[in-house]
Scaffold this motif. Sequence first.
Motif, short mmCIF file in Angstrom:
data_model
loop_
_atom_site.label_atom_id
_atom_site.label_comp_id
_atom_site.label_asym_id
_atom_site.label_seq_id
_atom_site.Cartn_x
_atom_site.Cartn_y
_atom_site.Cartn_z
N SER A 1 0.83 -1.21 0.00
CA SER A 1 0.00 0.00 0.00
C SER A 1 0.86 1.26 0.00
O SER A 1 0.40 2.32 -0.41
CB SER A 1 -0.93 0.01 1.20
OG SER A 1 -0.20 -0.10 2.40
N LEU A 2 2.12 1.15 0.44
CA LEU A 2 2.98 2.34 0.45
C LEU A 2 3.29 2.82 -0.96
O LEU A 2 3.71 3.96 -1.15
CB LEU A 2 4.29 2.07 1.19
CG LEU A 2 4.26 2.44 2.68
CD1 LEU A 2 3.46 1.43 3.45
CD2 LEU A 2 5.66 2.53 3.23
N LEU B 1 1.35 3.68 -3.04
CA LEU B 1 0.46 4.78 -3.43
C LEU B 1 1.14 6.13 -3.26
O LEU B 1 0.78 7.10 -3.95
CB LEU B 1 -0.85 4.73 -2.63
CG LEU B 1 -0.92 5.10 -1.16
CD1 LEU B 1 -1.11 6.60 -0.95
CD2 LEU B 1 -2.08 4.38 -0.50
N THR B 2 2.14 6.21 -2.37
CA THR B 2 2.79 7.50 -2.14
C THR B 2 3.61 7.95 -3.34
O THR B 2 3.93 9.13 -3.46
CB THR B 2 3.73 7.45 -0.92
OG1 THR B 2 4.71 6.43 -1.15
CG2 THR B 2 2.96 7.13 0.33
N THR C 1 -5.39 0.22 -1.96
CA THR C 1 -5.71 1.27 -1.00
C THR C 1 -5.91 2.62 -1.71
O THR C 1 -6.84 3.37 -1.39
CB THR C 1 -4.60 1.39 0.06
OG1 THR C 1 -4.48 0.14 0.73
CG2 THR C 1 -4.92 2.46 1.08
N ARG D 1 -9.23 5.06 -1.88
CA ARG D 1 -9.15 6.47 -1.55
C ARG D 1 -9.70 7.31 -2.72
O ARG D 1 -10.41 8.29 -2.52
CB ARG D 1 -7.69 6.82 -1.28
CG ARG D 1 -7.41 8.26 -0.96
CD ARG D 1 -7.80 8.60 0.43
NE ARG D 1 -7.14 9.84 0.87
CZ ARG D 1 -7.50 10.53 1.93
NH1 ARG D 1 -8.49 10.10 2.66
NH2 ARG D 1 -6.88 11.62 2.27
#
Lengths: 219, 241
Positions: free
Chosen positions: B177-178, B180-181, B188, B192
């Motif tokens: 999920s990180l 996405l940054t 995730t 969002r």
Amino acid sequence: MFGSFDFGILLANAPFLWNGMLLTLQLTALAVTGGLLLGVVLAVLRLSPIKPLAWVVEAYVNFLRSMPLILVIFWFYTLVPKLIGRPVSGFYSVLIAFVMFEAAYYSEIIRAGISSVRRGQISAAMALGLTKMQSMRYVILPQAVRNMVPVLLTQSIVMLQDTSLVYVVGLRDFLTSADIVASRDNRPTELYMFVAIVFLVICFSASRLANQLRRRYSL
Amino acid sequence: MGSYNWNWPILLKEPYFGWIVSGFGKTILIAVFAWAIAFPLGSAIGIARTADNRALRLAGTVYVDIFRNIPLLVQMFLWYFVVPELLPADWGRWVKRDMPYPQFITAVACLGLYTASRVGEQVRSGIEAIPRGQRDAGLAMGLTPTQVYRYVLIPVAYRTIIPPLTSDFLGVFKNSSLALTIGVLELTSQARQIEEYTFAAFEAFTVATVLYCLVTGLVIVIMRIVESRTRIAGTIAVGAQ
């Protein structure tokens, strides 16, 4: 390759970065405290003789442990203001998310610590005529704590690193502050390297300490 | 919460349904590719940390200390924003301009290298848990050190560390999920995005949550079967989680 490395940018933005660091430390301290308190409650409930209670707690722990922390942050960031019915500062929503999330991990460590005490110790305490509370207080917990403190410290180091995820909701912690400066002044190399080194120093020292504690106190 | 208008059907409408499917697919792909890096590299690191050669041991320790003590998100930013600047000019240009799927590949590499440090620790502790006598016996029988690892230590060590390796795999699955940054539209971030487009926040987050839980449950069940099939005769389960 480091020829154009500009240390001045770090000095010029030191107060701003320090404020970010303060938020990171504050969030970590509060989340560790809250997570530990809730974690103890969960661990005790999970070891309780009332089975349905233990199952509910087990389900909660497994549920949170199968979710990514970022998603948990998004959940609480959206959920908390809706539950309270008015806008809440992002800091508190995120803090609640961390407490709920970390408690699941802490409770597993505490439970494992209590379970690591050998059964014979409990029988011996009972045979000596200690009450349940007394055997918990004087026999089980002193041994359990020595086994779980190093692991709790390690988990808290992970927690400190995890606070950087508040980036996803724009809370100005250490990393987010560095990120703001990095994109404003177009200096990603200096800023991200600096953040990495600061975390490396803090977490490396803390994990060495955890190792020492393990060697000295674990049974 | 009384005032919240639930709108579950919206999740089945396009483009939202497609977003969930593609996000879920990316999440799985990131996890699998990153594990394909983490498992072999982590094994090499774990073995290096138990080797007789001091330089090898030191290299393994330094790797683990660095990768475990820098927040994963910071590592993600370092790989994405900093490393291309530090590479020789030609390579940097290629990474920035011509490398296909730059965000996806960066995320996979970052998660793989980070998870390797965790796998390395599990492999090391698995090997160290084997009584020293096994290694000595192997050497006394005339096996080379490589053969001792190949035929004596590794077959035992890997079977005892199946539960912690399982949770490391689940770790990389959740940590995907990180990505996405840096702009990878995984599960995730799709949830969002649906929230931002439709305000159906809780529906979108619920779907993502259910999918993460399903995969986690499935992996745990499969690995329990693998564990019981490969259990070493005469030992009790060492199971961690």
